[in-house]
Every structure is written in C-alpha cells, then in structure tokens.
Design a protein around this motif. Structure first.
Motif, mmCIF file in Angstrom:
data_model
loop_
_atom_site.group_PDB
_atom_site.id
_atom_site.type_symbol
_atom_site.label_atom_id
_atom_site.label_comp_id
_atom_site.label_asym_id
_atom_site.label_seq_id
_atom_site.Cartn_x
_atom_site.Cartn_y
_atom_site.Cartn_z
ATOM 1 N N VAL A 180 0.733 -1.128 -0.095
ATOM 2 C CA VAL A 180 -0.030 0.050 0.071
ATOM 3 C C VAL A 180 0.923 1.272 0.007
ATOM 4 O O VAL A 180 0.717 2.444 -0.750
ATOM 5 C CB VAL A 180 -0.934 0.045 1.284
ATOM 6 N N ASP A 181 1.816 1.346 0.669
ATOM 7 C CA ASP A 181 2.918 2.199 0.638
ATOM 8 C C ASP A 181 3.779 2.322 -0.241
ATOM 9 O O ASP A 181 4.363 3.492 -0.734
ATOM 10 C CB ASP A 181 3.731 2.166 1.905
ATOM 11 N N GLY A 182 3.718 1.563 -1.273
ATOM 12 C CA GLY A 182 4.256 1.773 -2.740
ATOM 13 C C GLY A 182 5.903 0.898 -2.616
ATOM 14 O O GLY A 182 6.436 1.279 -3.622
ATOM 15 N N ALA A 183 6.134 0.290 -1.665
ATOM 16 C CA ALA A 183 7.261 -0.693 -1.497
ATOM 17 C C ALA A 183 7.351 -1.628 -2.719
ATOM 18 O O ALA A 183 6.420 -2.432 -2.720
ATOM 19 C CB ALA A 183 7.325 -0.957 -0.236
ATOM 20 N N ASN A 184 8.505 -1.753 -3.475
ATOM 21 C CA ASN A 184 8.730 -2.802 -4.194
ATOM 22 C C ASN A 184 9.243 -4.216 -3.729
ATOM 23 O O ASN A 184 9.375 -3.873 -2.492
ATOM 24 C CB ASN A 184 9.628 -2.381 -5.389
ATOM 25 N N LYS A 185 9.371 -5.321 -4.336
ATOM 26 C CA LYS A 185 9.677 -6.447 -3.785
ATOM 27 C C LYS A 185 11.261 -6.325 -3.100
ATOM 28 O O LYS A 185 11.338 -6.857 -2.087
ATOM 29 C CB LYS A 185 9.880 -7.478 -4.900
ATOM 30 N N PHE A 186 12.076 -5.719 -3.871
ATOM 31 C CA PHE A 186 13.358 -5.640 -3.015
ATOM 32 C C PHE A 186 13.390 -4.828 -1.660
ATOM 33 O O PHE A 186 14.069 -5.113 -1.002
ATOM 34 C CB PHE A 186 14.237 -4.712 -4.143
ATOM 35 N N GLN A 187 12.712 -3.718 -1.682
ATOM 36 C CA GLN A 187 12.395 -2.886 -0.451
ATOM 37 C C GLN A 187 11.784 -3.769 0.592
ATOM 38 O O GLN A 187 12.118 -3.665 1.853
ATOM 39 C CB GLN A 187 11.726 -1.618 -0.815
ATOM 40 N N LYS A 188 10.856 -4.731 0.120
ATOM 41 C CA LYS A 188 10.231 -5.483 1.253
ATOM 42 C C LYS A 188 11.127 -6.420 1.669
ATOM 43 O O LYS A 188 11.145 -6.693 2.986
ATOM 44 C CB LYS A 188 9.001 -6.077 0.532
ATOM 45 N N ILE A 189 12.044 -6.900 0.812
ATOM 46 C CA ILE A 189 12.945 -8.041 1.418
ATOM 47 C C ILE A 189 14.028 -7.092 2.284
ATOM 48 O O ILE A 189 14.379 -7.679 3.415
ATOM 49 C CB ILE A 189 13.877 -8.739 0.137
ATOM 50 N N ILE A 190 14.322 -6.077 2.204
ATOM 51 C CA ILE A 190 15.459 -5.607 2.728
ATOM 52 C C ILE A 190 14.799 -4.921 4.277
ATOM 53 O O ILE A 190 15.526 -4.953 5.174
ATOM 54 C CB ILE A 190 16.074 -4.105 1.896
ATOM 55 N N ASN A 191 13.684 -4.447 3.986
ATOM 56 C CA ASN A 191 12.986 -3.770 5.399
ATOM 57 C C ASN A 191 12.082 -4.772 6.134
ATOM 58 O O ASN A 191 11.575 -4.469 7.358
ATOM 59 C CB ASN A 191 12.365 -2.428 4.815
ATOM 60 N N ILE A 192 11.614 -5.856 5.405
ATOM 61 C CA ILE A 192 10.723 -6.750 6.371
ATOM 62 C C ILE A 192 11.315 -8.107 6.377
ATOM 63 O O ILE A 192 11.583 -8.640 7.523
ATOM 64 C CB ILE A 192 9.565 -6.989 5.500
ATOM 65 N N THR A 193 11.843 -8.719 5.406
ATOM 66 C CA THR A 193 12.106 -10.095 5.370
ATOM 67 C C THR A 193 13.228 -10.327 6.215
ATOM 68 O O THR A 193 13.743 -11.011 6.917
ATOM 69 C CB THR A 193 12.217 -10.729 3.924
ATOM 70 N N LEU A 194 14.531 -9.435 5.713
ATOM 71 C CA LEU A 194 15.806 -9.904 6.513
ATOM 72 C C LEU A 194 15.730 -9.520 7.991
ATOM 73 O O LEU A 194 16.221 -10.107 8.928
ATOM 74 C CB LEU A 194 16.870 -8.998 5.780
ATOM 75 N N PRO A 195 15.067 -8.286 8.332
ATOM 76 C CA PRO A 195 14.982 -7.805 9.760
ATOM 77 C C PRO A 195 14.070 -9.146 10.446
ATOM 78 O O PRO A 195 14.625 -9.263 11.617
ATOM 79 C CB PRO A 195 14.218 -6.562 9.687
ATOM 80 N N ALA A 196 13.260 -9.523 10.039
ATOM 81 C CA ALA A 196 12.403 -10.502 10.434
ATOM 82 C C ALA A 196 13.046 -11.729 10.827
ATOM 83 O O ALA A 196 12.858 -12.529 12.009
ATOM 84 C CB ALA A 196 11.235 -11.142 9.785
ATOM 85 N N ILE A 197 14.024 -12.279 10.092
ATOM 86 C CA ILE A 197 14.718 -13.719 9.991
ATOM 87 C C ILE A 197 16.270 -13.444 10.588
ATOM 88 O O ILE A 197 16.975 -14.266 10.591
ATOM 89 C CB ILE A 197 14.693 -14.395 8.881
ATOM 90 N N LYS A 198 16.561 -12.107 11.047
ATOM 91 C CA LYS A 198 17.888 -11.948 11.525
ATOM 92 C C LYS A 198 18.392 -12.833 12.596
ATOM 93 O O LYS A 198 19.374 -13.045 12.915
ATOM 94 C CB LYS A 198 17.957 -10.676 11.923
ATOM 95 N N GLY A 199 17.314 -13.040 13.687
ATOM 96 C CA GLY A 199 17.605 -13.840 14.824
ATOM 97 C C GLY A 199 18.075 -15.484 14.290
ATOM 98 O O GLY A 199 18.973 -15.987 14.833
ATOM 99 N N THR A 200 17.303 -15.818 13.375
ATOM 100 C CA THR A 200 17.407 -17.126 12.769
ATOM 101 C C THR A 200 19.013 -17.214 12.275
ATOM 102 O O THR A 200 19.672 -18.156 12.464
ATOM 103 C CB THR A 200 16.392 -17.691 11.876
#
Length: 317
Positions: free
Chosen positions: A214-234
């Motif tokens: 909705v905020d206009g983020a592309n896939k790369f931005q989602k990976i950098i700002n959501i996916t990687l921070p979410a799995i950094k513990g693992t």
C-alpha cells in the motif's frame, strides 16, 4: 538494608517457583525431550572421560589406568610437527570459503524461493534442491571422482564449449581442491540449509507485506526492510553454529576426494586425526589433536556468540 535483602530473597523464591511450575505444566513435553538427553549423556558426555588419554601414553593392549602420564608432551609434538601449519591452513581455508560462500547462499535462495508465486513450481524447485542432501558422500564422492577425471563429463563439456583446450585432472592438482570442495558441498547442502530460513520467512506476518505494498514498496524494498530484519535472529543463531564448526571441514567429503596427489591441499585436522589414530595407532596423540580442535571450536563459539549478542542483540546462550 535487611528489608532489601528480604525482598531479593522473596523475588528469587518466587522466580524459582514460577520456573518449577512452568516445567511442571509442560511435563509431557519435558518427557519427550528426556530420551534425547539420555542419548546425549550416553554417547556424548560419558565418552568424554576418554580425553584423559591425551595426557597419557596409551596403548590399546593395556587399560587406560595403566598408561603412564606424559602431560602436555603430545601437544608439544603437535605444535612442532612440520605439517601442522599446512594442516591448519587447509582446514581454515576450506572452512572460511564454505562460511563466506556457503552460508549466505541458502539465505538468498530461501528469499528468492519465497518470492515464487506458482506453488507447483516452487515445490518442484525446493524438492530438487534438497534431494542431493540425502545422497551419501560415499556415492556422491564416487560420482565426482568419475565426472572430474580427464575423460569425465566435466572435461568433455568444458572442452566442447572451448573453455579449456585440454582435459584437466582436477583431483590430481592441489590448486583445484579447495574450490571443488566448496562448490560440491554448497551444491549438496544448498536446498537443505534453506529449509530453516523458509520456515522463518513463513512465520512473518503477511499484513506487513500488504502494508508495504500500500505504501508503494517494491519487492526489493520488502526484502530489505521486512524479510531480512524478521529472520535476523535465525541468521544469527545459524552463523554462531557455523563459526563454531569452522574446524570441522566435513570429514566424509574430504576423505573421499583426498588422494596422494592433492594431499598438500586436502590434509585437514579431521583426516589427520584419522590418519594418526586409526591407521598409525597413535591414539593418545590423535586424542590430543582432537582435544585441541575442540578447545579452539569452543573459543570460536563463545566469541561468535558474544559478538553477535553485542551487534544484533541475539545469541545462542
């Protein structure tokens, strides 16, 4: 002062009771863990008593108690061994390359696979990628020896494509050994290692991705700002374990691919221990080498755990 001490004692008792109550409420789960704990005690901790022979001159024909003490003699012999330097270089070189190349690739593969939207294609790729993990190194090593020979499939392909003019005996030349071990190990374990990251990614709240869209983020931005921070513990936990295992260069793989011609690049601590213990019958010396490796591995584990905790706030213990 007395009141503060009483408060601390009361807090300690309450905390202790709450932990006991929590364990009691999970009694069936704790019972499921019990067989694993028993297995570890029998096969991991009890055999550790044999470490004592690293400080003795043990002979297999006599009991350990009858072996004379030699102190640190075997460790001095190890450090004075002219081959010790090359063995450490090979062990650390292969392990560092596996860490640098083999550690981030499963993360990247899991992220890319997660972006695939066709379920059938995604399952097919995942299945094909982790199937090599189930192939024994005895079988896979035999295939690699055949493929990498001068008349093997790899040379035929490279010659036909014009990449090389003449066939190369890859496993007979020490300069190729490190690269071959890293590439083959990464290929074999890539899909299997990615499973834990895929599991971590699947636990991410999908509403976060929807909000980012909705905020206009592309896939790369989602990976950098959501996916990687979410799995950094693992990632942090897996990195700590990978660093702790740096001196373990995959004995099965090295032992199968190693030969007299590439020994200068393929002799690592694990194969050296096997050579000294099983082939030469120097059990005390081999135990000393193994103990040295375990101490270094423990230091690496503690260092990686401390560093990760300071940088990421995540640790194994």
């Amino acid at each position: 002062m007395m009141q503060l001490a009483n408060q601390e004692i009361a807090f300690f008792k309450k905390n202790k009771e709450s932990k006991f109550q929590k364990i009691l409420s999970q009694k069936y789960l704790q019972l499921m863990v019990l067989p694993g704990i028993i297995w570890m005690i029998i096969f991991n901790y009890i055999p550790m008593t044999g470490i004592i022979i690293a400080f003795k001159n043990f002979k297999i024909t006599k009991p350990i108690s009858a072996a004379p003490w030699v102190g640190l003699e075997h460790f001095r012999e190890l450090f004075n061994d002219p081959n010790f330097g090359s063995i450490m270089i090979n062990t650390l070189g292969i392990s560092l390359l596996k860490l640098i190349i083999g550690f981030p690739l499963p993360i990247l593969f899991a992220i890319l696979l997660n972006e695939v939207r066709k379920a059938k294609f995604k399952k097919a790729v995942q299945t094909i990628s982790y199937l090599p993990h189930f192939i024994s190194w005895v079988v896979l090593g035999g295939l690699l020896i055949t493929w990498l020979s001068e008349t093997g499939m790899i040379n035929e392909v490279l010659v036909s494509l014009g990449i090389i003019k003449h066939p190369i005996a890859f496993l007979a030349d020490p300069k190729y050994f490190w690269g071959l071990t890293v590439i083959s190990d990464t290929w074999k374990e890539l899909g299997w290692s990615a499973i834990i990251y895929l599991a971590a990614i699947s636990g991410i709240d999908q509403q976060m991705y929807e909000a980012a869209t909705v905020d206009g983020a592309n896939k790369f931005q989602k990976i950098i700002n959501i996916t990687l921070p979410a799995i950094k513990g693992t990632i942090a936990i897996m990195f700590i374990l990978a660093v702790a295992n740096m001196l373990s260069s995959n004995f099965d793989q090295i032992f199968i691919l190693k030969n007299v011609l590439n020994a200068s690049s393929s002799e690592v601590i694990d194969t050296y221990v096997y050579q000294m213990g099983m082939r030469s019958g120097r059990y005390s010396y081999a135990t000393a080498v193994g103990l040295f490796k375990s101490i270094i591995a423990m230091i690496l584990l503690v260092t990686a755990n401390f560093t990760t905790k300071k940088l990421q706030g995540r640790s194994l213990f």
